[in-house]
Write an enzyme that holds these catalytic residues in place. Structure first.
Site, PDB file in Angstrom:
ATOM      1  N   VAL A 105       0.835  -1.206   0.000  1.00 11.88           N
ATOM      2  CA  VAL A 105       0.000   0.000   0.000  1.00 11.88           C
ATOM      3  C   VAL A 105       0.869   1.257   0.000  1.00 11.88           C
ATOM      4  O   VAL A 105       0.635   2.190  -0.778  1.00 11.88           O
ATOM      5  CB  VAL A 105      -0.957   0.011   1.223  1.00 11.88           C
ATOM      6  CG1 VAL A 105      -1.884   1.222   1.150  1.00 11.88           C
ATOM      7  CG2 VAL A 105      -1.771  -1.282   1.291  1.00 11.88           C
ATOM      8  N   GLY A 117     -10.823  -1.874   2.213  1.00 10.12           N
ATOM      9  CA  GLY A 117      -9.939  -1.264   1.214  1.00 10.12           C
ATOM     10  C   GLY A 117     -10.429   0.045   0.640  1.00 10.12           C
ATOM     11  O   GLY A 117     -10.534   1.048   1.336  1.00 10.12           O
ATOM     12  N   LYS A 131     -12.262  -6.051  11.681  1.00 12.61           N
ATOM     13  CA  LYS A 131     -13.061  -5.078  10.919  1.00 12.61           C
ATOM     14  C   LYS A 131     -14.454  -4.927  11.535  1.00 12.61           C
ATOM     15  O   LYS A 131     -15.002  -3.820  11.593  1.00 12.61           O
ATOM     16  CB  LYS A 131     -13.142  -5.520   9.461  1.00 12.61           C
ATOM     17  CG  LYS A 131     -11.781  -5.436   8.767  1.00 12.61           C
ATOM     18  CD  LYS A 131     -11.745  -6.196   7.473  1.00 12.61           C
ATOM     19  CE  LYS A 131     -10.389  -6.077   6.784  1.00 12.61           C
ATOM     20  NZ  LYS A 131     -10.262  -6.963   5.632  1.00 12.61           N
TER      21      LYS A 131
HETATM   22  N1  LIG Z   1      -2.301  -4.915   1.345  1.00 10.38           N
HETATM   23  C1  LIG Z   1      -3.580  -4.618   1.344  1.00 10.38           C
HETATM   24  O1  LIG Z   1      -4.318  -4.912   0.384  1.00 10.38           O
HETATM   25  C2  LIG Z   1      -4.178  -3.900   2.521  1.00 10.38           C
HETATM   26  C3  LIG Z   1      -5.547  -3.569   2.504  1.00 10.38           C
HETATM   27  C4  LIG Z   1      -6.096  -2.865   3.573  1.00 10.38           C
HETATM   28  C5  LIG Z   1      -5.308  -2.529   4.661  1.00 10.38           C
HETATM   29  N2  LIG Z   1      -3.969  -2.889   4.661  1.00 10.38           N
HETATM   30  C6  LIG Z   1      -3.168  -2.535   5.832  1.00 10.38           C
HETATM   31  O2  LIG Z   1      -2.145  -1.625   5.437  1.00 10.38           O
HETATM   32  C7  LIG Z   1      -0.975  -1.852   6.228  1.00 10.38           C
HETATM   33  C8  LIG Z   1       0.221  -2.130   5.299  1.00 10.38           C
HETATM   34  O3  LIG Z   1      -0.069  -3.295   4.523  1.00 10.38           O
HETATM   35  P1  LIG Z   1       0.889  -3.740   3.304  1.00 10.38           P
HETATM   36  O4  LIG Z   1       0.168  -4.875   2.630  1.00 10.38           O
HETATM   37  O5  LIG Z   1       1.265  -2.555   2.499  1.00 10.38           O
HETATM   38  O6  LIG Z   1       2.153  -4.306   4.106  1.00 10.38           O
HETATM   39  P2  LIG Z   1       3.578  -4.758   3.505  1.00 10.38           P
HETATM   40  O7  LIG Z   1       3.521  -4.872   2.024  1.00 10.38           O
HETATM   41  O8  LIG Z   1       4.003  -5.921   4.302  1.00 10.38           O
HETATM   42  O9  LIG Z   1       4.516  -3.518   3.852  1.00 10.38           O
HETATM   43  C9  LIG Z   1       4.929  -3.227   5.168  1.00 10.38           C
HETATM   44  C10 LIG Z   1       5.971  -2.102   5.134  1.00 10.38           C
HETATM   45  O10 LIG Z   1       6.323  -1.786   6.482  1.00 10.38           O
HETATM   46  C11 LIG Z   1       7.749  -1.713   6.579  1.00 10.38           C
HETATM   47  N3  LIG Z   1       8.145  -2.050   7.951  1.00 10.38           N
HETATM   48  C12 LIG Z   1       7.945  -3.202   8.620  1.00 10.38           C
HETATM   49  N4  LIG Z   1       8.436  -3.110   9.859  1.00 10.38           N
HETATM   50  C13 LIG Z   1       8.974  -1.873   9.975  1.00 10.38           C
HETATM   51  C14 LIG Z   1       9.647  -1.175  11.003  1.00 10.38           C
HETATM   52  N5  LIG Z   1       9.864  -1.747  12.196  1.00 10.38           N
HETATM   53  N6  LIG Z   1      10.058   0.091  10.772  1.00 10.38           N
HETATM   54  C15 LIG Z   1       9.857   0.692   9.572  1.00 10.38           C
HETATM   55  N7  LIG Z   1       9.196   0.072   8.546  1.00 10.38           N
HETATM   56  C16 LIG Z   1       8.782  -1.194   8.749  1.00 10.38           C
HETATM   57  C17 LIG Z   1       8.266  -2.700   5.556  1.00 10.38           C
HETATM   58  O11 LIG Z   1       9.610  -2.392   5.230  1.00 10.38           O
HETATM   59  P3  LIG Z   1      10.424  -3.242   4.125  1.00 10.38           P
HETATM   60  O12 LIG Z   1       9.791  -2.882   2.798  1.00 10.38           O
HETATM   61  O13 LIG Z   1      11.820  -2.751   4.232  1.00 10.38           O
HETATM   62  O14 LIG Z   1      10.238  -4.679   4.508  1.00 10.38           O
HETATM   63  C18 LIG Z   1       7.268  -2.474   4.413  1.00 10.38           C
HETATM   64  O15 LIG Z   1       7.702  -1.394   3.614  1.00 10.38           O
HETATM   65  C19 LIG Z   1      -1.335  -3.009   7.178  1.00 10.38           C
HETATM   66  O16 LIG Z   1      -1.797  -2.461   8.392  1.00 10.38           O
HETATM   67  C20 LIG Z   1      -2.454  -3.722   6.466  1.00 10.38           C
HETATM   68  O17 LIG Z   1      -3.336  -4.405   7.356  1.00 10.38           O
HETATM   69  C21 LIG Z   1      -3.396  -3.558   3.617  1.00 10.38           C
END
Ligand SMILES: NC(=O)c1ccc[n+]([C@@H]2O[C@H](COP(=O)([O-])OP(=O)(O)OC[C@H]3O[C@@H](n4cnc5c(N)ncnc54)[C@H](OP(=O)(O)O)[C@@H]3O)[C@@H](O)[C@H]2O)c1
Length: 437
Positions: A21, A138, A209
């Site tokens: 995201v 989303g 949710k």
């Molecule tokens: N994906 C979806 O479709 C979706 C939909 C609705 C809501 N969400 C929510 O949005 C949020 C992000 O989801 P995502 O799918 O984008 O997650 P993701 O792809 O796993 O990305 C997580 C990011 O956080 C970074 N990160 C992890 N630990 C960290 C730390 N300690 N300090 C600094 N950065 C850190 C990671 O760094 P690196 O890149 O270096 O590993 C990565 O860039 C979550 O809360 C999820 O529930 C996601």
């Protein structure tokens, strides 16, 4: 304390997390900078991006990258956009941001469904905004309509499909007739299920949710642990077949209801479990990875919200919407409408929640069976809405749909029926929604 007006300077944004995201949010902030500035009334500047491993992100502007999210939060920024996920250490960073008067935009359902109260209190104390549209469904604008557009109405029910993975699996089982395990394997192969699908298939994601939806809809604080949760791992091809015979389909629904007892006292029921719904119901036509949420309010009547419930770009749309709102408030020197938990309704235990059951039985094909089965329902005070009987060689199938009754009474009825000598097998038991009780 109130948040200072920006006096013409830019709105500085800290982005925590740049994965699925966050990378789309970054792209939109950079590509659409002029348009966003025009909408906000001031330039929106990406002041820093925190990731876990900066060296793994050659595609991002290197001068913005840091591994120190805590320090970025403490720096001179106006809005913190959090897209890391999980509870710690994110909770601490966001509390720090809010206490210092920085607005927070997040998509973190795990955090919001357990810690909304302390985050909202920190926001109220400093006068900052706390927005989390992306945490549920989303791209679908849902939390803002609940918090703002329907603020003058009385919401009675919020019911929907809020997890794309389980919806994909159940849709596929319905269309192919395949069993759960083989369909989950296929969903994993196609990328619709995570390598560890527990959070989705066991209903944890949907329960988070449901907690967020129930809290906003009923002006109360409901946490994920208050939500009754059942996943889809127990759904068999026979359950899907039994539903088909009745022109119904099976969906995993998050159901949040305002329940009024006979003495007029109100409570909130929040639950996630599989249900049978008629194929004619709007939610039955929501297939694959899509989400849909059905809202009932006293004056508005029935409303339906539908769209992409996950994915980088769709979720980034919801994040940007919140960011523009928070940035506009900064420019105006105020804050947006706050959420309220003034009603403080208690959460009703599942056993006392009125539900309806569909029960499919294989019974001995002899006289008096129906009477014995009906007697068990009567003993537990459960009234029967419809019975269907079909004869086979030496057994008969009996399908019973009940009227509304406390869930505990329905459970006890099923348990006692399963022990009757005349019952060869309880083929399927499932709650029913979406038709008159
Ligand atoms: N994906 C979806 O479709 C979706 C939909 C609705 C809501 N969400 C929510 O949005 C949020 C992000 O989801 P995502 O799918 O984008 O997650 P993701 O792809 O796993 O990305 C997580 C990011 O956080 C970074 N990160 C992890 N630990 C960290 C730390 N300690 N300090 C600094 N950065 C850190 C990671 O760094 P690196 O890149 O270096 O590993 C990565 O860039 C979550 O809360 C999820 O529930 C996601």
């Amino acid at each position: 304390m109130s948040v200072a007006t920006l006096d013409g300077r830019t709105v500085r944004v800290a982005l925590l997390g740049c994965g699925t995201v966050g990378s789309e949010v970054t792209r939109m902030l950079i590509d659409d900078a002029d348009e966003l500035a025009a909408r906000v009334g001031a330039p929106v500047e990406l002041a820093g991006i925190a990731v876990r491993r900066p060296d793994k992100h050659p595609e991002l502007p290197q001068h913005l990258l840091t591994a120190d999210a805590g320090r970025l939060v403490e720096s001179d920024v106006d809005v913190v956009v959090e897209l890391i996920g999980g509870i710690e250490p994110v909770r601490g960073w966001l509390l720090t941001a809010l206490r210092k008067g920085k607005s927070v935009v997040t998509g973190n359902k795990a955090l919001l469904s357990e810690h909304a109260a302390e985050l909202a209190e920190a926001a109220d104390t400093s006068g900052a905004d706390l927005y989390y549209e992306a945490s549920v469904a989303g791209a679908i604008p849902l939390l803002r309509p609940l918090r703002e557009s329907l603020a003058g109405d009385r919401i009675t029910r919020v019911m929907g499909i809020v997890n794309g993975t389980t919806n994909f699996i159940l849709s596929a089982m319905d269309s192919t007739g395949a069993g759960y395990a083989e369909t989950l394997d296929e969903a994993t192969r196609l990328g619709y299920a995570e390598a560890d699908p527990t959070a989705d298939v066991d209903g944890y994601d949907a329960a988070s949710k449901a907690a967020i939806l129930a809290s906003l809809a009923f002006h109360s604080r409901v946490t994920a642990s208050d939500v009754h949760r059942e996943g889809i791992a127990g759904i068999s091809a026979s359950d899907i077949g039994a539903a088909k015979l009745l022109n119904r389909t099976v969906k995993l629904l998050a159901i949040c209801e305002r329940v009024t007892a006979d003495d007029g006292t109100e409570s909130v029921s929040a639950r996630v479990h599989p249900v049978m719904i008629p194929r004619s119901h709007q939610l039955a036509g929501v297939n694959g990875a899509f989400n849909a949420v059905y809202v009932e309010a006293e004056a508005a009547g029935e409303l339906m919200f539908y769209g992409q419930g996950a994915g980088g770009a769709p979720t980034a749309s919801a994040v940007l919407g919140d960011l523009v709102a928070a940035a506009r408030n900064r420019v105006a020197g105020g804050r947006g409408p706050r959420e309220s938990a003034h009603a403080a309704l208690p959460v009703r235990p599942m056993g006392q929640t009125p539900t309806r059951y569909h029960i499919s039985l294989d019974v001995a094909d002899k006289p008096g069976v129906l009477a014995q089965v009906a007697q068990v329902f009567a003993v537990h005070g459960v009234s029967i809405a419809a019975v269907r009987q079909r004869d086979r060689l030496s057994t008969a199938s009996l399908v019973i749909v009940t009227h509304l009754a406390p869930d505990a009474a329905l459970q006890a009825t099923v348990e006692e029926i399963s022990k009757l000598d005349v019952v060869r097998e309880v083929v399927s038991v499932m709650r029913v929604e979406g038709e008159d009780s």
